[in-house]
Design an enzyme around this catalytic site. Structure first.
Site, short mmCIF file in Angstrom:
data_model
loop_
_atom_site.label_atom_id
_atom_site.label_comp_id
_atom_site.label_asym_id
_atom_site.label_seq_id
_atom_site.Cartn_x
_atom_site.Cartn_y
_atom_site.Cartn_z
N TYR A 263 -9.29 58.48 -8.46
CA TYR A 263 -8.59 57.48 -7.63
C TYR A 263 -8.33 58.05 -6.24
CZ TYR A 263 -5.16 54.20 -5.86
OH TYR A 263 -4.51 53.30 -5.06
N ASP A 298 -9.26 51.00 -13.34
CA ASP A 298 -9.05 49.57 -13.08
C ASP A 298 -9.27 49.23 -11.61
OD1 ASP A 298 -6.50 51.21 -13.71
OD2 ASP A 298 -5.88 49.91 -12.06
N LYS A 370 -4.15 51.70 -20.71
CA LYS A 370 -3.39 51.03 -19.65
C LYS A 370 -4.20 49.83 -19.16
CE LYS A 370 -3.81 51.81 -15.23
NZ LYS A 370 -3.83 52.31 -13.85
C1 B12 Z 1 -7.39 45.51 -3.67
C2 B12 Z 1 -5.97 45.88 -3.36
C3 B12 Z 1 -5.66 47.24 -3.30
C4 B12 Z 1 -6.70 48.33 -3.53
C5 B12 Z 1 -7.46 48.54 -2.21
C6 B12 Z 1 -8.86 49.03 -2.41
C7 B12 Z 1 -9.56 49.11 -1.09
N1 B12 Z 1 -10.34 50.14 -0.91
O1 B12 Z 1 -9.38 48.26 -0.24
C8 B12 Z 1 -5.80 49.52 -3.90
C9 B12 Z 1 -5.60 49.51 -5.40
C10 B12 Z 1 -6.29 50.89 -3.47
C11 B12 Z 1 -4.49 49.10 -3.24
C12 B12 Z 1 -3.51 49.98 -2.89
C13 B12 Z 1 -2.30 49.59 -2.35
N2 B12 Z 1 -1.84 48.34 -2.14
CO1 B12 Z 1 -2.92 46.81 -2.40
N3 B12 Z 1 -3.75 45.20 -2.83
C14 B12 Z 1 -4.98 44.89 -3.14
C15 B12 Z 1 -5.11 43.37 -3.42
C16 B12 Z 1 -5.13 43.21 -4.93
C17 B12 Z 1 -6.32 42.66 -2.83
C18 B12 Z 1 -6.57 42.91 -1.35
C19 B12 Z 1 -7.98 42.50 -1.02
O2 B12 Z 1 -8.89 43.29 -1.18
N4 B12 Z 1 -8.21 41.23 -0.62
C20 B12 Z 1 -9.53 40.71 -0.36
C21 B12 Z 1 -9.87 40.78 1.16
C22 B12 Z 1 -11.29 40.31 1.42
O3 B12 Z 1 -8.97 39.93 1.80
P1 B12 Z 1 -8.30 40.30 3.21
O4 B12 Z 1 -7.98 41.74 3.27
O5 B12 Z 1 -7.24 39.34 3.46
O6 B12 Z 1 -9.49 40.07 4.24
C23 B12 Z 1 -9.90 38.80 4.70
C24 B12 Z 1 -9.13 38.33 5.93
O7 B12 Z 1 -7.78 38.72 5.97
C25 B12 Z 1 -9.91 38.84 7.07
N5 B12 Z 1 -9.70 40.20 7.58
C26 B12 Z 1 -9.16 41.29 7.02
N6 B12 Z 1 -9.23 42.34 7.85
C27 B12 Z 1 -9.85 41.93 8.96
C28 B12 Z 1 -10.16 42.59 10.13
C29 B12 Z 1 -10.79 41.89 11.17
C30 B12 Z 1 -11.13 42.58 12.42
C31 B12 Z 1 -11.10 40.51 11.00
C32 B12 Z 1 -11.77 39.79 12.06
C33 B12 Z 1 -10.77 39.86 9.83
C34 B12 Z 1 -10.16 40.56 8.82
O8 B12 Z 1 -11.23 38.76 6.61
C35 B12 Z 1 -11.32 38.97 5.21
C36 B12 Z 1 -12.30 37.98 4.63
O9 B12 Z 1 -11.86 36.67 4.83
C37 B12 Z 1 -3.79 42.82 -2.77
C38 B12 Z 1 -3.19 41.61 -3.48
C39 B12 Z 1 -3.93 40.36 -3.16
N7 B12 Z 1 -4.46 39.70 -4.14
O10 B12 Z 1 -4.05 40.00 -1.99
C40 B12 Z 1 -2.85 44.04 -2.83
C41 B12 Z 1 -1.82 44.26 -1.71
C42 B12 Z 1 -2.46 43.94 -0.39
N8 B12 Z 1 -1.52 45.69 -1.80
C43 B12 Z 1 -0.30 45.94 -1.51
C44 B12 Z 1 0.26 47.25 -1.51
C45 B12 Z 1 1.75 47.36 -1.21
C46 B12 Z 1 -0.53 48.37 -1.77
C47 B12 Z 1 -0.03 49.82 -1.74
C48 B12 Z 1 0.71 50.14 -0.47
C49 B12 Z 1 0.80 50.09 -2.99
C50 B12 Z 1 1.37 51.50 -2.99
N9 B12 Z 1 2.62 51.62 -2.62
O11 B12 Z 1 0.67 52.42 -3.31
C51 B12 Z 1 -1.35 50.62 -1.88
C52 B12 Z 1 -1.94 51.04 -0.53
C53 B12 Z 1 -1.58 52.41 -0.12
C54 B12 Z 1 -1.95 52.56 1.33
N10 B12 Z 1 -1.91 53.75 1.82
O12 B12 Z 1 -2.27 51.59 1.99
C55 B12 Z 1 0.53 44.70 -1.22
C56 B12 Z 1 0.84 44.51 0.26
C57 B12 Z 1 2.22 43.94 0.44
C58 B12 Z 1 2.48 43.79 1.90
N11 B12 Z 1 2.19 42.63 2.45
O13 B12 Z 1 2.92 44.72 2.52
C59 B12 Z 1 -0.39 43.60 -1.86
C60 B12 Z 1 -0.28 42.23 -1.23
C61 B12 Z 1 -0.02 43.56 -3.38
C62 B12 Z 1 1.44 43.30 -3.62
N12 B12 Z 1 1.84 42.09 -3.84
O14 B12 Z 1 2.23 44.23 -3.65
N13 B12 Z 1 -4.43 47.77 -3.06
#
Ligand code: B12
Lengths: 525, 257
Positions: A263, A298, A370
């Site tokens: 991880y 996971d 888990k």
């Molecule tokens: C996958 C995930 C993870 C994975 C990430 C894997 C990886 N390599 O990315 C793992 C398990 C590692 C992870 C870890 C953590 N996560 Co996380 N994670 C998620 C999860 C389930 C999905 C996020 C995701 O991938 N979405 C899919 C993408 C495609 O969507 P997106 O990012 O929004 O991107 C779209 C747009 O926003 C846009 N976009 C995004 N970026 C950009 C940039 C540009 C330039 C442009 C134009 C567009 C654009 O385009 C994309 C396509 O449309 C969310 C919950 C959820 N369902 O949303 C929580 C979530 C984001 N995580 C969260 C948290 C808190 C964490 C941790 C901090 C937890 C912790 N304390 O350890 C850690 C991160 C530690 C750190 N140092 O950052 C919280 C954030 C809460 C907040 N708003 O602050 C969430 C919402 C979960 C929750 N409810 O607690 N996480």
């Protein structure tokens, strides 16, 4: 447990053997190296704690001093033993004396191992007996309250403030949670030291500190007494301070630790060499302390597709199982991770999830698996999210997973509110009750969708493990086999804290723990 | 509960100047909310929930359920009729106003107007470890059937991954002579993203580099409005894809030159 899936047993054996080859290959590397965090862990077990006025923990002060003088390859223990032998100041003063330039322990000749053991034996037996006492205290709680059968309901708290976390954790316990995980603050995994004292400022989580562990442990023991249930406490022995946090967990009676170098490599870009070495010591500590580890496969399904890449999760579980065995863990301590992450739009996705969850149970029958709820495909539509979580709870109950991470309806919105957690527990309890023996009542159609899916995932995992065993783990990670993320052997954070051991290297803590673990002297879990 | 069949005497016309929520009849103003109060679950708590709902603009709220979370916390599920309206005709949102083009249109536009490859550097910055968002925009595969920028014939991409410091991102952008910097931010707790984004802009300004690059931020909690406020050229939130952001920066680049 009678097999429902008609799994190909030969494949299971083959996969296990490949995984054994893969892990023992890495273990050879591990045995030849030490790291700054391993040595700081030795300091901690010898009773060195506290921080200087700049907030630098004394274990860091001591280890950095040796690193600077190019002596880390011998391990910190011999120098600490020399300090006690020649300087005769109390051990607690060592950090300050180095800070003030009064002691230069790096100048001492390396002592004979036996002498190191004997000088340090009092300190070692003090702290290890404290760890053993924690394990037996946990056992006495189980004896007193009984050990819960079936899935343990696991929720997270993540307010950033340990005192607010306590309020949330207690409320969750009242609602019915069995396990409380205090999520760490963003960024902690990359700190090469462990913060000190109680903390109230974290982002997305709360800092893992020994004092925070103590505060939460006490709160959960209190509420547990009221509820007549043992409430388990979880934190993260991961990141750059993996073994130190394992040590803190052992000292403060945590019950589970997230503990998985893969991880860290994939999701935090921590250097592979560093974290494999760190993981080994931390798993020995967890083994010794009777702590269950949680592994992180996971998460692969958040960056790669849950249908096409399901076999990477299984392959990684096989490897993690072998790493855990090499660290003398019992199967009952291996909380191997897997998840319910298939896109809700996939036809028959539920059947695949059921197949995979059942498969994991049949392949790792003694491991407290888990099981992670949907996260990636959770959206702002919390109402639909509640249904997704219900389907996940059905699979958990039907296949009797042990560590049941509860899905939050607000997963895509924020870290959980108290009410989100309550609704999650309510959902799980409802399904856990109304479908309690459902799994015992059903069989799967011979060569139907479910049996076929499970065998397909197993086939693919076996083939992947064969490939990895041929090229080695480092190369496999470099090719992006897991989670679609590529890392190199010398890339990432923390490599500068790795040293090849000298022939005279000595780590009396790990030697002592392993000796006891091999003698089977530690209390049953 | 009433059996009055004539009870629903709402205005049958949609009045966009006085827009109200829709439950099962136009202009009925029905809403649902839920919240938790740190008090025991009893009559007094329910009354407190009602009073709060009234202050929110629901004159006659129904506390449909009061759920005990623990002895000192109760969650309320509330239904009611909201007495506020909004003037829909008066609403302005700041959106990216460049029209969205297709991948081929963008490639052709670059050929015709810029006549060289466009260079894009991106990262998930600060302590943020989330990469799926930035990968969705930048990597070959893209997201949800929308190819990423890497796929574009005349766009060169450098995706630096996650946990990248603002300093390193700017250094890289200078090294590869980037035209565009893309930043992704996912963790927003305690406004950690705001601090990080402000720091980025301050760094650029301190080095007199702000106008050297087109700077764009995206993420699930990012809006164009917020991005502009923080000093970025644009912001993109959920359901935005590579072609949306590329349409914007290509047209901006053309304006710039
Ligand atoms: C996958 C995930 C993870 C994975 C990430 C894997 C990886 N390599 O990315 C793992 C398990 C590692 C992870 C870890 C953590 N996560 Co996380 N994670 C998620 C999860 C389930 C999905 C996020 C995701 O991938 N979405 C899919 C993408 C495609 O969507 P997106 O990012 O929004 O991107 C779209 C747009 O926003 C846009 N976009 C995004 N970026 C950009 C940039 C540009 C330039 C442009 C134009 C567009 C654009 O385009 C994309 C396509 O449309 C969310 C919950 C959820 N369902 O949303 C929580 C979530 C984001 N995580 C969260 C948290 C808190 C964490 C941790 C901090 C937890 C912790 N304390 O350890 C850690 C991160 C530690 C750190 N140092 O950052 C919280 C954030 C809460 C907040 N708003 O602050 C969430 C919402 C979960 C929750 N409810 O607690 N996480």
């Amino acid at each position: 447990m009678k097999s429902k899936l008609n799994l190909n047993k030969d494949n299971v054996d083959k996969a296990r053997n490949y995984a054994k080859l893969i892990a023992s290959d890495i273990q050879k590397f591990i045995n030849r190296h030490t790291t700054v965090s391993v040595e700081r862990t030795v300091c901690r077990f010898l009773g060195i704690d506290g921080v200087n006025e700049l907030g630098v923990p004394y274990p860091n002060v001591i280890v950095d001093h040796l690193l600077k003088n190019d002596k880390l390859q011998y391990g910190v223990a011999t120098f600490i033993a020399s300090y006690l032998k020649y300087e005769r100041f109390p051990l607690q003063d060592l950090g300050t004396r180095i800070d003030e330039g009064l002691s230069d322990i790096s100048k001492y000749d390396v002592l004979d191992k036996k002498e190191v053991y004997s000088i340090l034996s009092k300190y070692i037996s003090d702290s290890l007996s404290n760890v053993r006492q924690n394990a037996s205290l946990r056992q006495s709680y189980y004896d007193k309250f009984g050990k819960k059968e079936g899935p343990l309901l696991y929720v997270i708290v993540a307010t950033g403030n340990i005192y607010e976390d306590v309020v949330q954790a207690k409320a969750a316990a009242v609602s019915g949670a069995d396990v409380i995980a205090v999520i760490r603050s963003t960024g902690q995994s990359l700190l090469d030291f462990v913060p000190y004292g109680p903390t109230t400022e974290g982002f997305g989580g709360t800092y893992a500190t020994q004092e925070n562990f103590r505060i939460m442990r006490e709160a959960l023991d209190d509420i547990g007494e009221e509820l007549h249930r043992y409430i388990h406490l979880v934190n993260y022995a991961s990141g750059l301070c993996m073994p130190e946090i394992a040590a803190m967990g052992a000292m403060e009676r945590l019950d589970m630790m997230l503990n998985d170098s893969l991880y860290g490599i994939l999701f935090r870009d921590i250097n592979e060499q560093r974290t494999f070495v760190d993981q080994y010591f931390s798993r020995v500590i967890n083994a010794y302390a009777g702590i269950i580890i949680n592994t992180g496969e996971d998460n692969y399904l958040t960056t790669s597709d849950a249908v096409t890449e399901a076999h990477t999760v299984l392959a990684s579980q096989f490897i993690n199982e072998q790493f855990a065995k090499l660290a003398h863990m019992k199967e009952e301590q291996m909380g191997l991770g897997h998840a319910f992450e298939i896109d809700p739009d996939v036809e028959n996705g539920f059947l695949y999830e059921l197949a995979q969850a059942q498969m994991a149970r049949e392949i790792f029958p003694n491991a407290p698996l888990k099981y992670m709820p949907p996260t990636k495909h959770m959206t702002g539509n919390i109402f639909r999210g509640y249904v997704q979580n219900a389907l996940f709870n059905i699979v958990t109950t039907t296949t009797n997973q042990r560590i049941h991470l509860l899905g939050m309806l607000t997963e895509a919105v924020h870290t959980p509110y108290m009410s989100d957690r309550h609704l999650a527990i309510d959902n799980a309890k409802y399904i856990g009750t109304t479908m309690k023996n459902f799994g015992d009542e059903i069989q799967f159609k011979k060569n139907g969708i479910i049996q076929t899916r499970a065998n397909k995932v197993l086939d693919d995992a076996t083939e992947l493990l064969r490939e990895i065993s041929a090229i080695g783990m480092f190369e496999a990670i470099e090719r992006g086999v897991f989670a679609g993320i590529k890392r190199t052997k010398t890339g990432g954070k923390g490599l500068d804290g790795v040293r090849a051991k000298h022939a005279q290297y000595c780590n009396p803590i790990i030697d002592h723990m392993i000796k006891e673990l091999e003698g089977g002297e530690i209390d049953e879990l | 509960m009433s059996y009055d069949l004539n009870g629903k005497n709402f205005d049958r016309n949609l009045d966009l100047k006085n827009l109200r929520p829709y439950g099962d009849t136009l202009n009925d103003g029905k809403v649902q909310i839920s919240f938790t109060l740190p008090v025991p679950n009893d009559e007094k708590g329910i009354e407190a929930a009602r009073a709060l709902a009234m202050k929110m603009g629901l004159p006659n709220p129904l506390i449909a359920e009061a759920i005990t979370l623990d002895p000192d916390h109760t969650m309320y599920v509330v239904y009611g009729t909201v007495n506020h309206t909004v003037d829909y005709t008066d609403i302005v949102v700041q959106t990216v106003d460049a029209p969205s083009l297709s991948r081929h249109e963008i490639e052709d536009l670059i050929d015709a107007e810029i006549k060289r490859d466009v260079i894009v550097v991106g990262a998930s910055t600060g302590t943020d470890a989330h990469t799926v968002g930035i990968d969705a925009i930048m990597n070959m595969k893209g997201f949800g059937g929308h190819y990423g920028l890497e796929r574009y014939r005349n766009i060169q991409t450098y995706n630096m991954g996650s946990q990248v410091s603002n300093e390193n991102l700017i250094r890289k952008a200078l090294d590869v002579q980037a035209d565009v910097i893309l930043i992704s931010q996912t963790v927003t707790q305690k406004d950690v993203h705001i601090h990080n984004l402000v720091h980025f802009i301050e760094l650029l300004e301190a080095e007199h580099l702000r106008h050297r690059f087109i700077v764009i931020v995206g993420g699930p909690r990012i809006s164009h409005e917020l991005a502009k406020e923080l000093g970025f050229d644009a912001g993109f939130g959920p359901r935005k894809y590579a072609e949306d952001v590329a349409s914007f920066f290509v047209q901006e680049l053309i304006h710039k030159t």
